[in-house]
Structure formats: structure tokens, C-alpha cells
Write an enzyme that holds these catalytic residues in place. Sequence first.
Site, mmCIF file in Angstrom:
data_model
loop_
_atom_site.group_PDB
_atom_site.id
_atom_site.type_symbol
_atom_site.label_atom_id
_atom_site.label_comp_id
_atom_site.label_asym_id
_atom_site.label_seq_id
_atom_site.Cartn_x
_atom_site.Cartn_y
_atom_site.Cartn_z
ATOM 1 N N ALA A 153 94.451 95.762 54.992
ATOM 2 C CA ALA A 153 95.627 96.200 54.227
ATOM 3 C C ALA A 153 96.186 97.459 54.906
ATOM 4 C CB ALA A 153 95.235 96.494 52.787
ATOM 5 N N TRP A 154 97.289 97.987 54.366
ATOM 6 C CA TRP A 154 97.971 99.091 55.053
ATOM 7 C C TRP A 154 97.600 100.468 54.541
ATOM 8 C CZ3 TRP A 154 100.134 100.917 50.769
ATOM 9 C CH2 TRP A 154 100.642 100.019 49.818
ATOM 10 N N ASN A 155 96.769 100.566 53.498
ATOM 11 C CA ASN A 155 96.581 101.897 52.907
ATOM 12 C C ASN A 155 95.560 102.757 53.646
ATOM 13 O OD1 ASN A 155 94.581 100.187 52.047
ATOM 14 N ND2 ASN A 155 94.520 100.975 49.958
ATOM 15 N N LYS A 178 92.782 92.174 62.645
ATOM 16 C CA LYS A 178 94.248 92.187 62.520
ATOM 17 C C LYS A 178 94.639 93.209 61.456
ATOM 18 C CE LYS A 178 97.151 90.122 59.902
ATOM 19 N NZ LYS A 178 98.150 91.198 59.639
ATOM 20 N N PRO A 179 95.307 94.294 61.896
ATOM 21 C CA PRO A 179 95.787 95.261 60.897
ATOM 22 C C PRO A 179 96.975 94.689 60.143
ATOM 23 C CG PRO A 179 96.035 96.113 63.169
ATOM 24 C CD PRO A 179 95.677 94.659 63.266
ATOM 25 N N SER A 180 97.322 95.341 59.035
ATOM 26 C CA SER A 180 98.577 95.005 58.362
ATOM 27 C C SER A 180 99.736 95.320 59.297
ATOM 28 C CB SER A 180 98.710 95.847 57.096
ATOM 29 O OG SER A 180 100.051 95.828 56.649
ATOM 30 N N VAL A 232 95.000 90.024 45.696
ATOM 31 C CA VAL A 232 94.328 88.830 45.162
ATOM 32 C C VAL A 232 95.015 87.534 45.628
ATOM 33 C CG1 VAL A 232 93.682 87.604 43.040
ATOM 34 C CG2 VAL A 232 93.308 90.073 43.222
ATOM 35 N N GLU A 252 87.742 91.961 49.756
ATOM 36 C CA GLU A 252 87.976 93.248 49.068
ATOM 37 C C GLU A 252 89.408 93.222 48.564
ATOM 38 O OE1 GLU A 252 85.929 95.436 48.294
ATOM 39 O OE2 GLU A 252 84.219 95.042 49.582
ATOM 40 N N GLY A 254 92.418 93.390 45.047
ATOM 41 C CA GLY A 254 93.082 94.381 44.196
ATOM 42 C C GLY A 254 92.370 94.634 42.881
ATOM 43 N N CYS A 286 93.060 100.689 46.154
ATOM 44 C CA CYS A 286 92.703 99.474 45.416
ATOM 45 C C CYS A 286 91.869 99.752 44.169
ATOM 46 C CB CYS A 286 91.938 98.542 46.333
ATOM 47 S SG CYS A 286 90.569 99.376 47.137
ATOM 48 N N GLY A 456 87.058 90.355 44.061
ATOM 49 C CA GLY A 456 86.424 90.174 45.354
ATOM 50 C C GLY A 456 85.090 89.480 45.355
ATOM 51 N N GLU A 460 81.090 95.885 50.746
ATOM 52 C CA GLU A 460 81.151 96.649 51.989
ATOM 53 C C GLU A 460 80.259 97.873 51.817
ATOM 54 O OE1 GLU A 460 85.550 96.846 52.839
ATOM 55 O OE2 GLU A 460 84.914 95.455 54.409
HETATM 56 P P1 NDP Z 1 98.270 91.746 51.428
HETATM 57 O O1 NDP Z 1 97.379 90.866 50.644
HETATM 58 O O2 NDP Z 1 99.723 91.523 51.387
HETATM 59 O O3 NDP Z 1 97.860 91.690 52.975
HETATM 60 C C1 NDP Z 1 96.530 91.963 53.417
HETATM 61 C C2 NDP Z 1 96.389 91.494 54.854
HETATM 62 O O4 NDP Z 1 96.331 90.061 54.901
HETATM 63 C C3 NDP Z 1 97.554 91.893 55.760
HETATM 64 O O5 NDP Z 1 97.054 92.212 57.034
HETATM 65 C C4 NDP Z 1 98.380 90.638 55.768
HETATM 66 O O6 NDP Z 1 99.249 90.559 56.868
HETATM 67 C C5 NDP Z 1 97.306 89.564 55.798
HETATM 68 N N1 NDP Z 1 97.717 88.246 55.347
HETATM 69 C C6 NDP Z 1 98.742 87.914 54.519
HETATM 70 N N2 NDP Z 1 98.761 86.574 54.314
HETATM 71 C C7 NDP Z 1 97.739 86.041 55.023
HETATM 72 C C8 NDP Z 1 97.231 84.709 55.207
HETATM 73 N N3 NDP Z 1 97.782 83.656 54.611
HETATM 74 N N4 NDP Z 1 96.156 84.537 55.998
HETATM 75 C C9 NDP Z 1 95.559 85.607 56.577
HETATM 76 N N5 NDP Z 1 95.999 86.892 56.456
HETATM 77 C C10 NDP Z 1 97.068 87.104 55.680
HETATM 78 O O7 NDP Z 1 97.902 93.228 50.987
HETATM 79 P P2 NDP Z 1 98.628 94.587 51.360
HETATM 80 O O8 NDP Z 1 98.577 94.807 52.835
HETATM 81 O O9 NDP Z 1 99.946 94.635 50.656
HETATM 82 O O10 NDP Z 1 97.632 95.656 50.702
HETATM 83 C C11 NDP Z 1 97.641 95.963 49.352
HETATM 84 C C12 NDP Z 1 96.570 95.175 48.618
HETATM 85 O O11 NDP Z 1 95.300 95.389 49.213
HETATM 86 C C13 NDP Z 1 96.424 95.605 47.176
HETATM 87 O O12 NDP Z 1 96.297 94.482 46.337
HETATM 88 C C14 NDP Z 1 95.127 96.389 47.182
HETATM 89 O O13 NDP Z 1 94.483 96.421 45.954
HETATM 90 C C15 NDP Z 1 94.337 95.674 48.213
HETATM 91 N N6 NDP Z 1 93.294 96.550 48.727
HETATM 92 C C16 NDP Z 1 91.984 96.293 48.400
HETATM 93 C C17 NDP Z 1 90.985 97.145 48.809
HETATM 94 C C18 NDP Z 1 89.554 96.872 48.486
HETATM 95 O O14 NDP Z 1 88.689 97.349 49.198
HETATM 96 N N7 NDP Z 1 89.220 96.130 47.449
HETATM 97 C C19 NDP Z 1 91.278 98.365 49.574
HETATM 98 C C20 NDP Z 1 92.668 98.501 49.898
HETATM 99 C C21 NDP Z 1 93.640 97.630 49.466
HETATM 100 P P3 NDP Z 1 100.689 91.257 56.808
HETATM 101 O O15 NDP Z 1 100.725 92.178 55.633
HETATM 102 O O16 NDP Z 1 100.773 91.971 58.078
HETATM 103 O O17 NDP Z 1 101.662 90.134 56.643
#
Ligand code: NDP
Length: 486
Positions: A153-155, A178-180, A232, A252, A254, A286, A456, A460
Site C-alpha cells: 500500500a502507499w502509506n 511491487k509498491p503502490s 479488503v 494485511e 483494512g 490501517c 486479514g 507479520e
Molecule cells: P489497495 O488495495 O488499493 O492497493 C494495495 C496494493 O495492491 C497496491 O499496490 C495496488 O496497486 C495493488 N493491487 C490492486 N489491485 C490488485 C490486483 N487485482 N492484484 C494485485 N495487486 C493489486 O490499497 P491502497 O494502496 O489504497 O492502501 C490503502 C489500504 O491498505 C487501506 O485499506 C489500508 O487499511 C490497507 N493497509 C493495511 C495495512 C495492514 O497492515 N493491515 C497497512 C497499511 C494499509 P496500485 O494501487 O498501484 O494500483
Amino acid sequence: MPQNAQPTASHFINGHYVEDTAGAPIPVIYAATGEQIAQVHSATLAIVDQALQAAKAAQKAWAAMSGTERGRILRRAADIIRERNHELSVLETLDTGKPLQETLVADATSGADALEYFGGLAGSLTGEHIPLAGGDFVYTVREALGVCVGIGAWNYPTQIACWKGAPALACGNTMVFKPSETTPLCALKVAEILTEAGAPPGVFNVVQGLGDVGAALVTDPRVAKVSLTGSVPTGRKVYAAAAAEMKHVTMELGGKSPLIVFDDADVENAVSGAILGNFYSTGQVCSNGTRVFVQKGIKQAFLKRLAERLGTAVIGDPLDEATSFGPMVSEGQLNIVLNYIAKGVEEGARLAFGGKRLDRDGWYLQPTVFADVTDDMVIAREEIFGPVMAVLDFEDEEEVIARANATEFGLAAGVFTNDLTRAHRVIGQLEAGSCFINTYNLAPVEAPFGGVKASGVGRENSKLAINHYSEMRSVYVSMNDVEAPF
Ligand code: NDP
């Protein structure tokens, strides 16, 4: 920032930066100004293939090294990260918009903690000897899974790369990360530093891209395990794709975590916990405790002190170390959060603090508190992923436990009370993986981190992460003649 502090190409494969401009351009926008500060290119299928090939080719030799040797490399990488903490923190701030005040202590440093911790464990990952009747015995061997894919994710771009990479590599796996696409820069530095620390080419690779690149990685037959940090809905898709080929997963995801403040709590500490659990990283965490249940007797004191403390937040240039509250990561995320704030007002919640976009460049929003929130409101049910706290009233313990658990999520939960037995009684009934008593949102590498229910699968950090990046072979050894029925 010194020139060498920036990644020099889009991808990092087989020990080198790799560029391929055939992939779609991904602009990197600095959240504090809205200006483009860099550009990377999405991985083409050829780049994805190259990265997986490199990881596959490197894996057996990496696993054949002793754990102590692998661990030494990880620990060296931790040392390099600490030496360069300042420039890596500046990069993290540019990638995410999070204040330098935070990134200096929470990002590269927590990545270094993971590399150091799992580097330290690597030499002691063993199986066991199981004695059986007649002198027979079984021994078990802890083995790497193979090529692992990490998707972030990007945070917390540096932390997520290290939380996934460190245990994976300690166990003898290789990784393609793969980063966000919102924050593509920091993971490249992790790859570069691991290589500088001695990781052989192909052991840790980074490719850029959106969900389609993630999906291409997840479905590739060369991949044994997928670890995702994300929402999720993405988790459901990635888990399903991985299940089709029986791959291992860590998810991991939301949350909409409850933070419960009882009447007898220390108000100052409870307010501090609620601030940490809603406004650190501009609320983009998250495990945030975004449903703050406050018992009626302490409600006024809590809200008053909360407003006073929020009034002292320093909102401004994230590169100024005095700034304690930065912008949202992106314009898209800002708009998502503004829509939720409008929804809260529309549904009749009382706006107790903030609620507005700031009249300046960048994606700035005030820290926001809604009071008198009820369980059925959208702002109490859905993950907002921004600086929006929902304060809900409650009367008694049994009621608040039932309401806290009435959600599909189960990432974190917190309780503030000075009653020792109540603290343990309540926390033991909350459906969450990461729980806190009289504090909130601390995630030391020594402790397991992860969610239950829709938040999840797997954990981790801590020794438990080792189980998610390795599997056991058992070998039965007979010391006797073989008995057969005929
Ligand atoms: P996203 O679910 O939108 O994206 C997460 C990652 O998955 C990104 O790198 C994204 O690529 C990639 N992705 C998207 N679709 C697919 C797919 N079909 N197959 C494989 N990879 C895919 O989350 P966000 O980046 O918006 O992050 C915010 C979310 O992350 C929140 O719900 C937050 O709660 C959760 N989070 C959970 C944590 C935890 O440890 N439990 C910690 C931090 C955040 P791209 O975005 O580049 O398209």
C-alpha cells in the site's frame, strides 16, 4: 537531497536498476505541493518476466547459504539504512507527504528494525527431532517456500517493503516487490541497499505498476507465496487468485477498529491514544482506532481536551521538522475523505473539530472529529483512511463490546481504563488481531501484527512471520526392518 539519494530508474532487477520506457508512465506527485517530482514507468510483461526469472534463478543458491550468512547481509542492510536515515526519510516524505518529524523515526528506522530482527533470527531457523518407538525417529527441516511476491500500500512504502522482504529473505526465499503506484520510490532504495549490503543479484527485486502488474505477479506459476498490504476488496481478489494455484498468502488489510475509553481512564493518555490512532500519518494507518467509544461520564472532558490538543497540531511543509500534520497522500484520497466528511454531516453527526480542506497548495485537510456518531452511520462503518475520528457514546461494558465487534473488520482494538481486571476482560473479548491496553498503534517488530475476520490472514513481524515464509519437511527414519502385510 543528494543526487544519489534518489532511485535512478523505474525497476530494480537482478542487482541493478532497470529502465523500460515502453511501460505506461507513472507520475510521482509531491502531496505538499501537487507538483510532479519524478516519473517511473509501469512494468511491461517482459519486465515482470525478467524480475520473476531473476528471483527464481537466485533462490536455490540464496537458500543454500547458511542462515547466519543471510542474516549478516540483512543486518548490514539495517546498518546502512540507519546511517542514511535522514536522506531516506526525506525520500519517504517526498513519496508520501508524511511529515519529516514522523518519517525520521517511523519509516526507514522500522524497516531497519525488521532487517535487524529477522537477520538475527536467520541463523536459528531449525527443525526438530521427534523420537518414536523402537528407535525410529522423525526429523523436520524448515525450508523456504521459493519466490515470494510482496505488494504494498502507499502509506508506509519503506516499512512495508522491509516487513515483507526481511522475513522472506531470512528464510531463504527471494522476492519480487511491487509498491503502490502512488509511492513508487522508497522500495527501490531498499533493493539498492540490500544489494550494497551483499544480497546476491535477484534476491530482492522491485517492479512498478498498478493492479494489473500485481495481478500478473500473483498468477505466475513461478510464485509460491503472495503477501499483500492493501484494502479488503483488493485482498479478496488477490487471495482468490492465489488460491487458484494453492499459493501461500499473507493478507494485511483494512480496518475500522474500536478504541474504548472508560470513565475511569486517564483523560490525557486516552486523548493521546486517540490522536495516535487517528491523526498520525494524517490518519492513513490501517490499524487506526477510528471508532472511539467514549463512556458517557468522561465524554465532555475527553472532547474538550481533544479539541485543545488538536488546536496545537502544526500543519504545514512536511520537510519542516516542526510540522506535525501533513497532507493526504494524493488528490484522489483527499476527495474520498472529503466525501466521507460530507456524508457524516448529511447523516447528522456533529462536526466537533475541523472538516475542511485547507486553502493552500497540496492535499491538505484539517484533522476532523465527529461526535454523537451512531453505529449505523457510514462514517462508523466504512474505512475512511484519513484523519477523521468518529466519537460514539456508550453506557456499559457489555454493550460496548457487542458494538465494537459488530463489524466485518478485525485488525486492531484498544481499551483505556485504570481498572486492571476490566482491561484484560474487555480486550479478551474484542475480535481483533492487534490489541492495546492504555496505549494505541505501537507496532514493534518483536510483536505479531495482523488482523482477524475480513482484516486479514497471517501475521507479520515477530517469530510468527517465519511460519508464513517457510514450511516444514518431515523425514521419517526407520532403524528397524520394514513390516509389510504380505
Ligand atoms: P489497495 O488495495 O488499493 O492497493 C494495495 C496494493 O495492491 C497496491 O499496490 C495496488 O496497486 C495493488 N493491487 C490492486 N489491485 C490488485 C490486483 N487485482 N492484484 C494485485 N495487486 C493489486 O490499497 P491502497 O494502496 O489504497 O492502501 C490503502 C489500504 O491498505 C487501506 O485499506 C489500508 O487499511 C490497507 N493497509 C493495511 C495495512 C495492514 O497492515 N493491515 C497497512 C497499511 C494499509 P496500485 O494501487 O498501484 O494500483
